[in-house]
Motif scaffolding. Structure first.
Motif, PDB file in Angstrom:
ATOM      1  N   UNK A 109      -5.339   3.310   0.376  1.00 56.98           N
ATOM      2  CA  UNK A 109      -5.515   4.077  -0.855  1.00 56.98           C
ATOM      3  C   UNK A 109      -4.219   4.296  -1.625  1.00 56.98           C
ATOM      4  N   UNK A 110      -3.070   4.263  -0.951  1.00 56.61           N
ATOM      5  CA  UNK A 110      -1.817   4.589  -1.626  1.00 56.61           C
ATOM      6  C   UNK A 110      -0.821   3.433  -1.591  1.00 56.61           C
ATOM      7  N   UNK A 111      -0.513   2.931  -0.391  1.00 54.83           N
ATOM      8  CA  UNK A 111       0.606   1.993  -0.277  1.00 54.83           C
ATOM      9  C   UNK A 111       0.246   0.583  -0.738  1.00 54.83           C
ATOM     10  N   UNK A 112      -0.957   0.098  -0.425  1.00 53.82           N
ATOM     11  CA  UNK A 112      -1.352  -1.225  -0.908  1.00 53.82           C
ATOM     12  C   UNK A 112      -1.416  -1.268  -2.438  1.00 53.82           C
ATOM     13  N   UNK A 113      -2.017  -0.257  -3.109  1.00 61.03           N
ATOM     14  CA  UNK A 113      -1.984  -0.269  -4.580  1.00 61.03           C
ATOM     15  C   UNK A 113      -0.561  -0.187  -5.136  1.00 61.03           C
ATOM     16  N   UNK A 114       0.321   0.578  -4.485  1.00 54.36           N
ATOM     17  CA  UNK A 114       1.708   0.633  -4.951  1.00 54.36           C
ATOM     18  C   UNK A 114       2.364  -0.731  -4.847  1.00 54.36           C
ATOM     19  N   UNK A 115       2.117  -1.438  -3.753  1.00 54.24           N
ATOM     20  CA  UNK A 115       2.679  -2.784  -3.604  1.00 54.24           C
ATOM     21  C   UNK A 115       2.153  -3.706  -4.697  1.00 54.24           C
ATOM     22  N   UNK A 116       0.872  -3.588  -5.000  1.00 46.82           N
ATOM     23  CA  UNK A 116       0.293  -4.419  -6.065  1.00 46.82           C
ATOM     24  C   UNK A 116       0.929  -4.106  -7.413  1.00 46.82           C
ATOM     25  N   UNK A 117       1.140  -2.819  -7.686  1.00 39.63           N
ATOM     26  CA  UNK A 117       1.651  -2.433  -8.991  1.00 39.63           C
ATOM     27  C   UNK A 117       3.066  -2.914  -9.246  1.00 39.63           C
ATOM     28  N   UNK A 118       3.846  -3.183  -8.194  1.00 36.93           N
ATOM     29  CA  UNK A 118       5.181  -3.732  -8.422  1.00 36.93           C
ATOM     30  C   UNK A 118       5.213  -5.228  -8.121  1.00 36.93           C
ATOM     31  N   UNK A 119       4.016  -5.846  -8.020  1.00 32.22           N
ATOM     32  CA  UNK A 119       3.934  -7.291  -7.931  1.00 32.22           C
ATOM     33  C   UNK A 119       4.172  -7.869  -6.558  1.00 32.22           C
ATOM     34  N   UNK A 120       4.221  -7.037  -5.511  1.00 27.92           N
ATOM     35  CA  UNK A 120       4.469  -7.537  -4.156  1.00 27.92           C
ATOM     36  C   UNK A 120       3.117  -7.829  -3.500  1.00 27.92           C
ATOM     37  N   UNK A 121       2.515  -8.960  -3.925  1.00 30.50           N
ATOM     38  CA  UNK A 121       1.144  -9.259  -3.537  1.00 30.50           C
ATOM     39  C   UNK A 121       1.012  -9.614  -2.060  1.00 30.50           C
ATOM     40  N   UNK A 122       2.034 -10.245  -1.474  1.00 34.48           N
ATOM     41  CA  UNK A 122       1.950 -10.552  -0.049  1.00 34.48           C
ATOM     42  C   UNK A 122       1.915  -9.269   0.776  1.00 34.48           C
ATOM     43  N   UNK A 123       2.744  -8.299   0.406  1.00 35.80           N
ATOM     44  CA  UNK A 123       2.701  -6.986   1.059  1.00 35.80           C
ATOM     45  C   UNK A 123       1.305  -6.382   0.914  1.00 35.80           C
ATOM     46  N   UNK A 124       0.783  -6.418  -0.320  1.00 34.50           N
ATOM     47  CA  UNK A 124      -0.524  -5.819  -0.593  1.00 34.50           C
ATOM     48  C   UNK A 124      -1.610  -6.471   0.258  1.00 34.50           C
ATOM     49  N   UNK A 125      -1.631  -7.813   0.292  1.00 34.74           N
ATOM     50  CA  UNK A 125      -2.684  -8.511   1.022  1.00 34.74           C
ATOM     51  C   UNK A 125      -2.632  -8.212   2.521  1.00 34.74           C
ATOM     52  N   UNK A 126      -1.427  -8.200   3.078  1.00 29.39           N
ATOM     53  CA  UNK A 126      -1.328  -7.942   4.511  1.00 29.39           C
ATOM     54  C   UNK A 126      -1.701  -6.506   4.836  1.00 29.39           C
ATOM     55  N   UNK A 127      -1.279  -5.558   4.002  1.00 25.88           N
ATOM     56  CA  UNK A 127      -1.661  -4.165   4.232  1.00 25.88           C
ATOM     57  C   UNK A 127      -3.180  -3.993   4.147  1.00 25.88           C
ATOM     58  N   UNK A 128      -3.798  -4.625   3.147  1.00 24.29           N
ATOM     59  CA  UNK A 128      -5.250  -4.504   2.995  1.00 24.29           C
ATOM     60  C   UNK A 128      -5.987  -5.116   4.182  1.00 24.29           C
ATOM     61  N   UNK A 129      -5.523  -6.280   4.641  1.00 20.61           N
ATOM     62  CA  UNK A 129      -6.177  -6.944   5.762  1.00 20.61           C
ATOM     63  C   UNK A 129      -6.087  -6.099   7.027  1.00 20.61           C
ATOM     64  N   UNK A 130      -4.891  -5.569   7.315  1.00 19.93           N
ATOM     65  CA  UNK A 130      -4.710  -4.764   8.522  1.00 19.93           C
ATOM     66  C   UNK A 130      -5.484  -3.454   8.440  1.00 19.93           C
ATOM     67  N   UNK A 131      -5.524  -2.834   7.253  1.00 18.24           N
ATOM     68  CA  UNK A 131      -6.296  -1.600   7.071  1.00 18.24           C
ATOM     69  C   UNK A 131      -7.786  -1.881   7.203  1.00 18.24           C
ATOM     70  N   UNK A 132      -8.223  -2.973   6.601  1.00 17.50           N
ATOM     71  CA  UNK A 132      -9.635  -3.362   6.653  1.00 17.50           C
ATOM     72  C   UNK A 132     -10.080  -3.592   8.090  1.00 17.50           C
ATOM     73  N   UNK A 133      -9.234  -4.231   8.890  1.00 16.44           N
ATOM     74  CA  UNK A 133      -9.561  -4.481  10.293  1.00 16.44           C
ATOM     75  C   UNK A 133      -9.786  -3.181  11.059  1.00 16.44           C
ATOM     76  N   UNK A 134      -9.034  -2.129  10.710  1.00 16.68           N
ATOM     77  CA  UNK A 134      -9.175  -0.848  11.394  1.00 16.68           C
ATOM     78  C   UNK A 134     -10.347  -0.041  10.857  1.00 16.68           C
ATOM     79  N   UNK A 135     -10.553  -0.053   9.538  1.00 16.86           N
ATOM     80  CA  UNK A 135     -11.569   0.799   8.920  1.00 16.86           C
ATOM     81  C   UNK A 135     -12.972   0.202   9.007  1.00 16.86           C
ATOM     82  N   UNK A 136     -13.083  -1.125   8.921  1.00 17.14           N
ATOM     83  CA  UNK A 136     -14.378  -1.804   8.967  1.00 17.14           C
ATOM     84  C   UNK A 136     -14.312  -2.934   9.990  1.00 17.14           C
TER      85      UNK A 136
END
Length: 723
Positions: free
Chosen positions: A165-192
């Protein structure tokens, strides 16, 4: 774990002038400071800051940032202090370490408050030096990589949810898409976990059935572009599981129905070749309508530039193709870090295009009142898809989809939003709630006499606009409460047995444990203090003289839809609206909101006020209605009228003899009724009585409400009525 010399060599590879001694001191200090501390994985704790530093070397960060990464946990988790860090490593590193230190010691009553306070301090720190954000994102990424070592499931899910909810969107907003994708994948694995496993398993099946399909398609794209004389590098990948799951949720389709799970990237030499390559691809493969986006001519707010298109590559297989130059690719990979400029001087050179949105978030923090508002508004600012609109001078303003002219005004400047009175979109006047479209030219009409309107909250979409409007509403509500409190206080002072001294109010404030006079007035206005408490504080012993009197507020429950909760209002004395009436609000500066019946003649005087479309709340009951009753001048007529009021449970608050002659008496009566239906029954009963000649609801000018309910036949006498 990186060894000391390996970390230093990495930095020296891209920055030969880096301070090698500084890096060595920081590496040794973090190992000594953390000592025998262990992580949940069983590894030495100092392996974490060293790995965070390693992540930042991939972004080619400067020596101070790498040093900060090595030291970022020492202040909280060891005996080291900010003063010691400053003495050993200089003021810049100490400031950065202090800004990025974990905030786990924050004591909050709820998870949302804790997350909001973390975000508040985080955004304030990174607005001072954006390197705080980069170190924090690398810290969070490494923590997510080792999240599975934490035994407590609730803690794992909390960290994953905060990351999503916070860190992945922040990474996206400054253009760090690899950070965003990895954070989303790891979070998704835990949440769903079930959804993650299902999608991952399906992707593996596709690999087994189709071989290396990504490589085959990528080779085909490269062949087509090379034949046209374009020097190109093509790479491909499958979209990560969270991205696939999100598309399935949004489109309500199964995995098998998703056709665009592959994305390819073509890197060319020049911007002109980007558009040439796009034409070649579109000639070779049919384009999917509505899927082309030109982020080169209109970059994203984080500076991202690329061409995006989707084509049908073979039998019903849709693929996404991104076309960009190498410079654009570096920006897409490293985001804000690709434009690093801190080594050019103290504080560096701020890239307004890159981080102007951070100032918007900090302004939201200043305006928000509660933890929930902070999270709501900042998530709005970080998550939503964007549209592009233009000022009359051609300045580009990016907004979320669904944004209105009010959002546009606040995006330009907060003061412009506050003073907005109207808008022209493409030179045509439109309602302020009209959603803007891509490419609209917007001109804001303003007036210094204008103020934000509470009803704007029903249609604005940006966190910045919502926070500014809510802040104004809170201040306006407080002013109204203070004005009401002053009236009540003056009344209470007049009722004291003797005149009070000059210091009596100040003494009362101290006795009531309030900070100042404004707080006293607000507390009285909100009825947080009883009359007895206030009088006793003003003059001890005087409360015994307090006579009973009707309270100033309504005796019944009154709620009105269309008003911001908590905003003060009053029912107009001129038309006495009751629940069931169609109502409208008039709002004037420093006068609060007055609720009128829609048929009130006084509304004609409201051209200088803001009109509010209102309706009664579901539980509203009770009001005062004014009626005129003309009875025959004969014995018992007044008793008939009073008997009807009593029979229907209507309390008479005021009774005036307005006119009398030899044949008739006319009375003006203020009645306490529950709602419009109650009043209508009373008027119908009056009209049915033989002693009553006329019964109407009265308005201030003497006009009566138009009424089609008057009996068309001879009225029936009420049984038992006196004549």
């Amino acid at each position: 774990m990186l060894r000391q010399y390996e970390l230093v060599e990495r930095v020296k590879t891209y920055d030969p002038d880096a301070d090698e001694a500084l890096l060595n001191r920081a590496y040794v200090f973090t190992m000594q400071a953390h000592g025998t501390q262990k992580r949940a994985s069983g590894d030495p704790y100092f392996s974490h800051p060293i790995e965070v530093a390693g992540i930042l070397t991939e972004l080619r960060m400067d020596d101070e940032t790498i040093c900060t990464a090595l030291l970022h946990d020492t202040i909280e988790d060891t005996v080291a202090t900010v003063e010691e860090i400053e003495r050993r490593f200089g003021p810049n590193v100490a400031r950065l370490v202090d800004g990025v230190t974990k905030l786990s010691k924050i004591e909050a009553q709820s998870e949302s408050e804790r997350a909001a306070e973390n975000l508040r301090k985080f955004l304030l720190a990174m607005s001072d030096d954006i390197r705080v954000l980069l170190v924090k994102l690398a810290d969070r990424l490494h923590n997510m990589r080792t999240l599975h070592f934490i035994a407590n499931e609730d803690k794992r899910r909390r960290i994953a949810r905060e990351t999503m909810e916070i860190y992945a969107p922040l990474a996206e907003r400054i253009g760090m898409y690899e950070f965003m994708r990895e954070m989303q994948t790891l979070s998704f694995r835990e949440l769903e976990p079930e959804a993650y496993e299902s999608i991952t398993r399906r992707l593996e099946q596709l690999h087994a059935e189709g071989g290396d399909l990504v490589a085959k398609i990528g080779s085909g794209i490269m062949l087509q572009l090379s034949r046209a004389g374009i020097k190109v590098e093509v790479s491909g990948r499958e979209k990560h599981p969270y991205s696939i799951w999100k598309k399935m949720e949004e489109r309500h389709v199964s995995f098998e129905q998703l056709s665009d799970i592959m994305a390819f990237r073509a890197i060319v030499d020049t911007e002109e070749e980007c558009y040439r390559a796009l034409g070649i691809i579109h000639r070779k493969w049919p384009m999917v309508p509505g899927r082309f986006k030109d982020y080169i001519s209109t970059p994203k707010r984080n500076g991202y530039r690329s061409l995006h298109t989707s084509v049908i590559h073979s039998e019903k297989m849709r693929i996404e193709v991104q076309i960009r130059t190498r410079e654009m690719h570096e920006q897409a990979e490293y985001g804000l870090a690709a434009h690093w400029a801190y080594k050019r001087g103290p504080g560096g050179v701020e890239n307004d295009h890159q981080i102007g949105w951070i100032r918007d978030l900090v302004e939201i923090l200043d305006h928000a009142d509660t933890a929930e508002e902070i999270l709501e508004h900042t998530r709005m600012a970080m998550y939503q898809d964007r549209i592009f609109a233009f000022t009359p001078k051609g300045e580009l303003i990016q907004l979320p989809k669904g944004a209105t002219a009010v959002d546009f005004a606040y995006a330009v400047h907060t003061s412009l939003g506050d003073q907005t009175i109207g808008a022209k979109v493409n030179r045509r006047v439109v309602p302020l709630r009209t959603p803007l479209e891509n490419g609209d030219q917007v001109q804001i009409l303003k007036s210094k006499a204008r103020q934000p309107q509470p009803e704007w909250l029903s249609f604005v979409t940006t966190g910045k606009a919502r926070a500014a409007i809510r802040r104004f509403v809170r201040h306006k509500e407080r002013d109204e409460m203070m004005n009401l409190g002053k009236q009540i206080l003056d009344d209470l002072i007049d009722r004291l047995p003797t005149t009070i001294g000059a210091d009596a109010v100040d003494n009362a404030i101290r006795r009531l444990n309030l900070p100042d006079r404004d707080s006293l007035l607000e507390a009285i206005g909100r009825r947080g203090l009883s009359d007895r408490d206030v009088m006793e504080a003003l003059m001890p012993g005087s409360a015994a003289t307090l006579s009973e009197r009707p309270p100033r507020e309504q005796q019944h429950v009154i709620s009105i839809h269309g008003l911001t909760p908590g905003v003060a209002f009053r029912l107009a004395d001129c038309c006495h609206p009751v629940p069931g009436d169609r109502i409208v609000g008039l709002s004037r500066f420093n006068e609060g909101i007055t609720v009128h019946n829609i048929d009130c003649p006084r509304l004609a005087d409201g051209v200088d006020a803001d009109w509010l479309d209102l309706s009664w709340g579901d539980r509203s009951e009770g009001g005062v209605a004014r009626v005129t009753v003309t009875v025959k001048n004969e014995p018992g007529s007044l008793g008939v009228m009073a008997g009807i009021f009593g029979t229907h449970g209507a309390n008479i608050l005021n009774l005036n003899l307005a006119n009398r002659d030899r044949a008739f008496h006319e009375f003006i009566v203020d009645l306490e009724v529950t709602d419009l239906a109650h009043l209508t029954r009373i008027i119908a009963a009056l009209r049915a009585a033989d002693a009553v000649v006329l019964a109407e609801r009265l308005y201030p000018t003497g006009e009566h409400i138009p009424d089609d309910t008057k009996p068309a036949v001879e009225p029936l006498a009420i049984p038992g009525a006196a004549h």
